[in-house]
Design a protein around this motif. Sequence first.
Motif, PDB file in Angstrom:
ATOM      1  N   GLY A   6     -14.630  25.757  45.598  1.00  0.00           N
ATOM      2  CA  GLY A   6     -14.899  24.699  46.573  1.00  0.00           C
ATOM      3  C   GLY A   6     -14.144  23.424  46.213  1.00  0.00           C
ATOM      4  N   GLU A   7     -14.167  22.473  47.148  1.00  0.00           N
ATOM      5  CA  GLU A   7     -13.482  21.195  46.933  1.00  0.00           C
ATOM      6  C   GLU A   7     -14.354  20.271  46.087  1.00  0.00           C
ATOM      7  OE1 GLU A   7     -13.316  18.481  50.265  1.00  0.00           O
ATOM      8  OE2 GLU A   7     -11.237  17.970  49.840  1.00  0.00           O
ATOM      9  N   ASN A   8     -13.724  19.557  45.164  1.00  0.00           N
ATOM     10  CA  ASN A   8     -14.480  18.546  44.409  1.00  0.00           C
ATOM     11  C   ASN A   8     -13.907  17.157  44.677  1.00  0.00           C
ATOM     12  OD1 ASN A   8     -12.367  17.919  42.480  1.00  0.00           O
ATOM     13  ND2 ASN A   8     -12.855  19.829  41.416  1.00  0.00           N
ATOM     14  N   ILE A   9     -14.538  16.126  44.085  1.00  0.00           N
ATOM     15  CA  ILE A   9     -14.135  14.749  44.441  1.00  0.00           C
ATOM     16  C   ILE A   9     -12.719  14.421  43.991  1.00  0.00           C
ATOM     17  CG2 ILE A   9     -16.456  13.781  44.680  1.00  0.00           C
ATOM     18  CD1 ILE A   9     -16.187  12.606  41.836  1.00  0.00           C
ATOM     19  N   TRP A  10     -12.205  15.103  42.964  1.00  0.00           N
ATOM     20  CA  TRP A  10     -10.823  14.814  42.553  1.00  0.00           C
ATOM     21  C   TRP A  10      -9.819  15.513  43.464  1.00  0.00           C
ATOM     22  CZ3 TRP A  10      -8.368  11.141  39.926  1.00  0.00           C
ATOM     23  CH2 TRP A  10      -9.157  10.253  39.209  1.00  0.00           C
ATOM     24  N   ASP A  11     -10.174  16.724  43.951  1.00  0.00           N
ATOM     25  CA  ASP A  11      -9.324  17.345  44.974  1.00  0.00           C
ATOM     26  C   ASP A  11      -9.253  16.402  46.171  1.00  0.00           C
ATOM     27  OD1 ASP A  11      -9.115  19.840  43.556  1.00  0.00           O
ATOM     28  OD2 ASP A  11     -11.082  20.440  44.315  1.00  0.00           O
ATOM     29  N   HIS A  12     -10.413  15.935  46.594  1.00  0.00           N
ATOM     30  CA  HIS A  12     -10.513  15.118  47.791  1.00  0.00           C
ATOM     31  C   HIS A  12      -9.761  13.789  47.628  1.00  0.00           C
ATOM     32  CE1 HIS A  12     -12.583  14.389  51.627  1.00  0.00           C
ATOM     33  NE2 HIS A  12     -12.602  13.111  51.254  1.00  0.00           N
ATOM     34  N   TYR A  13      -9.976  13.162  46.504  1.00  0.00           N
ATOM     35  CA  TYR A  13      -9.390  11.841  46.241  1.00  0.00           C
ATOM     36  C   TYR A  13      -7.863  11.928  46.158  1.00  0.00           C
ATOM     37  CZ  TYR A  13      -9.159   7.301  43.697  1.00  0.00           C
ATOM     38  OH  TYR A  13      -8.916   6.018  43.286  1.00  0.00           O
ATOM     39  N   THR A  14      -7.356  12.911  45.418  1.00  0.00           N
ATOM     40  CA  THR A  14      -5.890  13.006  45.272  1.00  0.00           C
ATOM     41  C   THR A  14      -5.239  13.411  46.595  1.00  0.00           C
ATOM     42  OG1 THR A  14      -6.088  15.282  44.453  1.00  0.00           O
ATOM     43  CG2 THR A  14      -5.901  13.552  42.793  1.00  0.00           C
ATOM     44  N   HIS A  15      -5.944  14.186  47.425  1.00  0.00           N
ATOM     45  CA  HIS A  15      -5.366  14.620  48.708  1.00  0.00           C
ATOM     46  C   HIS A  15      -5.471  13.541  49.782  1.00  0.00           C
ATOM     47  CE1 HIS A  15      -6.151  19.060  47.385  1.00  0.00           C
ATOM     48  NE2 HIS A  15      -5.114  18.506  46.771  1.00  0.00           N
ATOM     49  N   HIS A  16      -6.542  12.756  49.734  1.00  0.00           N
ATOM     50  CA  HIS A  16      -6.760  11.777  50.807  1.00  0.00           C
ATOM     51  C   HIS A  16      -6.319  10.374  50.444  1.00  0.00           C
ATOM     52  CE1 HIS A  16      -9.008  14.463  53.546  1.00  0.00           C
ATOM     53  NE2 HIS A  16      -9.254  15.102  52.404  1.00  0.00           N
ATOM     54  N   GLN A  17      -6.233  10.069  49.157  1.00  0.00           N
ATOM     55  CA  GLN A  17      -5.777   8.722  48.755  1.00  0.00           C
ATOM     56  C   GLN A  17      -4.669   8.859  47.718  1.00  0.00           C
ATOM     57  OE1 GLN A  17      -8.757   5.613  48.643  1.00  0.00           O
ATOM     58  NE2 GLN A  17     -10.349   7.168  48.715  1.00  0.00           N
ATOM     59  N   ASP A  39      -1.921   7.515  47.175  1.00  0.00           N
ATOM     60  CA  ASP A  39      -1.308   6.305  46.611  1.00  0.00           C
ATOM     61  C   ASP A  39      -2.110   5.729  45.447  1.00  0.00           C
ATOM     62  OD1 ASP A  39      -3.029   6.102  48.851  1.00  0.00           O
ATOM     63  OD2 ASP A  39      -2.732   3.915  48.821  1.00  0.00           O
ATOM     64  N   HIS A  40      -3.293   6.260  45.189  1.00  0.00           N
ATOM     65  CA  HIS A  40      -4.054   5.775  44.032  1.00  0.00           C
ATOM     66  C   HIS A  40      -3.625   6.467  42.740  1.00  0.00           C
ATOM     67  CE1 HIS A  40      -7.596   3.675  46.137  1.00  0.00           C
ATOM     68  NE2 HIS A  40      -6.578   3.760  46.959  1.00  0.00           N
ATOM     69  N   ILE A  41      -2.749   7.467  42.868  1.00  0.00           N
ATOM     70  CA  ILE A  41      -2.335   8.246  41.692  1.00  0.00           C
ATOM     71  C   ILE A  41      -0.829   8.073  41.487  1.00  0.00           C
ATOM     72  CG2 ILE A  41      -2.416  10.537  40.611  1.00  0.00           C
ATOM     73  CD1 ILE A  41      -5.168   9.730  41.622  1.00  0.00           C
ATOM     74  N   ALA A  42      -0.409   7.880  40.240  1.00  0.00           N
ATOM     75  CA  ALA A  42       1.022   7.708  39.943  1.00  0.00           C
ATOM     76  C   ALA A  42       1.814   8.875  40.519  1.00  0.00           C
ATOM     77  CB  ALA A  42       1.228   7.632  38.435  1.00  0.00           C
ATOM     78  N   ASN A  43       2.877   8.563  41.211  1.00  0.00           N
ATOM     79  CA  ASN A  43       3.755   9.568  41.850  1.00  0.00           C
ATOM     80  C   ASN A  43       3.003  10.515  42.772  1.00  0.00           C
ATOM     81  OD1 ASN A  43       5.954   8.565  40.480  1.00  0.00           O
ATOM     82  ND2 ASN A  43       5.670   9.949  38.737  1.00  0.00           N
ATOM     83  N   ASN A  44       1.894  10.057  43.323  1.00  0.00           N
ATOM     84  CA  ASN A  44       1.080  10.894  44.232  1.00  0.00           C
ATOM     85  C   ASN A  44       0.748  12.258  43.622  1.00  0.00           C
ATOM     86  OD1 ASN A  44       1.557   8.802  45.939  1.00  0.00           O
ATOM     87  ND2 ASN A  44       2.958   9.910  47.288  1.00  0.00           N
ATOM     88  N   ALA A  45       0.592  12.284  42.322  1.00  0.00           N
ATOM     89  CA  ALA A  45       0.340  13.572  41.648  1.00  0.00           C
ATOM     90  C   ALA A  45      -1.063  14.086  41.988  1.00  0.00           C
ATOM     91  CB  ALA A  45       0.479  13.400  40.142  1.00  0.00           C
ATOM     92  N   THR A  46      -1.239  15.387  41.817  1.00  0.00           N
ATOM     93  CA  THR A  46      -2.559  16.010  42.000  1.00  0.00           C
ATOM     94  C   THR A  46      -2.796  16.998  40.851  1.00  0.00           C
ATOM     95  OG1 THR A  46      -1.857  18.019  43.141  1.00  0.00           O
ATOM     96  CG2 THR A  46      -2.135  16.056  44.519  1.00  0.00           C
ATOM     97  N   GLY A  47      -4.015  17.502  40.791  1.00  0.00           N
ATOM     98  CA  GLY A  47      -4.315  18.565  39.825  1.00  0.00           C
ATOM     99  C   GLY A  47      -4.282  19.936  40.493  1.00  0.00           C
ATOM    100  N   ASP A  48      -3.604  20.048  41.636  1.00  0.00           N
ATOM    101  CA  ASP A  48      -3.592  21.316  42.388  1.00  0.00           C
ATOM    102  C   ASP A  48      -3.120  22.484  41.516  1.00  0.00           C
ATOM    103  OD1 ASP A  48      -4.320  19.743  44.490  1.00  0.00           O
ATOM    104  OD2 ASP A  48      -2.575  20.182  45.750  1.00  0.00           O
ATOM    105  N   VAL A  49      -2.086  22.213  40.719  1.00  0.00           N
ATOM    106  CA  VAL A  49      -1.579  23.257  39.808  1.00  0.00           C
ATOM    107  C   VAL A  49      -1.823  22.858  38.351  1.00  0.00           C
ATOM    108  CG1 VAL A  49       0.451  24.586  39.102  1.00  0.00           C
ATOM    109  CG2 VAL A  49       0.202  23.889  41.509  1.00  0.00           C
ATOM    110  N   ALA A  50      -1.632  21.576  38.068  1.00  0.00           N
ATOM    111  CA  ALA A  50      -1.818  21.041  36.702  1.00  0.00           C
ATOM    112  C   ALA A  50      -1.104  21.928  35.676  1.00  0.00           C
ATOM    113  CB  ALA A  50      -3.300  20.858  36.387  1.00  0.00           C
TER     114      ALA A  50
END
Length: 496
Positions: free
Chosen positions: A52-63, A65-76
């Motif tokens: 399921g989706e968690n708050i870090w999935d949600h935050y990195t996907h929806h905001q 610009d709050h993360i350097a280089n728009n990075a996510t933990g999708d693959v990490a």
Amino acid sequence: MKVTIYLFCTAVLFLGQSRSEPSNKKFPENFRFGVATAAYQVEGGWADDGKGENIWDHYTHHQPDHIANNATGDVACDSYHKYMEDVEMLKNLGVNYYRFSLSWSRILPTGYTNQINEAGVTYYKNLISALKENGIEPFVTLYHWDLPQPLQEIGGWPNPLLEDNFAEYARTAFTLFGDDVKNWMTFNEPQQTCLFGYGLGATAPGASASGIGEYKCAYTIVKAHAKAYHIYDEEFRPTQNGRVSIVVDASWAEPGSDSDEDKEAAERLLQFSYGFYAHPIYHPDGNFPQVMIDRIADRSEKEGFPTSRLPELSTEEIEYIRGTFDFLCLNSYTTNMVKWTNDYAIGAPGYYADLSVSTYQDPSWNNSASGWLKVVPWGMRKLLNWVDQTYNHPEIVITENGFSDDGRLDDLTRINYYAEYLTSILEAVLEDGVNVTGYTAWSLMDNFQWNFGYLEKFGIYQVDFEDPDRTRTIKSSGEYYKSVIANKCLVDTCEE
Ligand code: NOJ
């Protein structure tokens, strides 16, 4: 041979930068070494196999610009697929234990216990058995910041109902994995969750309600921790015989001068940052620190609130929460200097106004790649002594400590950091009698460093994030740590 070379390099650096020599005393026989990671920071597989989706999935996907280089933990680091390589690395290092976290949403995709994701359960079962087959103890954190998004939709941690949601999740985890997991940590660094997630709005879920949100969040979390502890105690301990604790983080607070005012301000900062989460659980009296109760009540009244913005723990709650630990887990990386200052003017409520101190870091302290993390090894020894004295000489496991840089393989400054901090810890143990029984390096490998994306690297293994295979390569610090673990000694030869 390798070890000698690295230690030689270390010695040169120590001389070159007029650092103190690493200790040549041995760690006690029962002292244990480990490394740590966290689910969102390494696993990837963010939507694989029913997670399921968690708050870090949600935050990195929806905001983004709050993360350097728009990075996510999708693959990490892709540990969801490459965990057997992680186990090989752990084996190579010779660690006694591996501290990792469970992704709540991978096990319970809705956050509730109405649905269990078998693929997620199998993933953790496989990881845990691979660790055990290789003689590595799993140290498992239940919550390392990745709340299932459906629980955020009902308000997240400031909603007291989450106490029960967490308790049910904990019971599920104890049932599924408790035969093999004997060291549990309920929450990782609740200060970061509450202050930055629900007070300052700087990390997921990005809620800004300073002076209110972080206090309500902490109120739920200390109760949720206690409930999970009691569930373990009553339903699982008799057959599983494990240990449960909570990881609270602290930076040492050094008074800016010898004045009583600066000393009081430094103690106040420790109570607001560390004591807020630790005191109700670890202190024999329980409850939130008195200095917080008094100051927040006073300011709330002046601001026109009918009651304190700090929720009050009832006598029953204080009793229920205090003592809910089997050992004390401490994360620490750095130190701040503290000066007394006039109380901030009454106005909008805020955590920093309630605290009202001024902090700074000495410009002469060595930098890391993280703005907040300066190298101050002596602060670790002072912090350990403070924790030892304040909480009645508990057994302490250092559940995180480490250094960030740009990810180079020849990371001699990280070797220095480890050698100096471990020296300070060893002095606390051997000279001051502090009961530290374990040390955990953060991190096994470079990973997703929250808002800083992949810019700040903490690993003792390098990960190539450009490579779809996420190739891992040991760094010089990994070789150094390996020799420390093998010899229980920070230099080539220790005094016997
Ligand atoms: C604190 C956290 O537990 C971890 O997730 C983080 O990456 C490190 N310390 C470094 O900031």
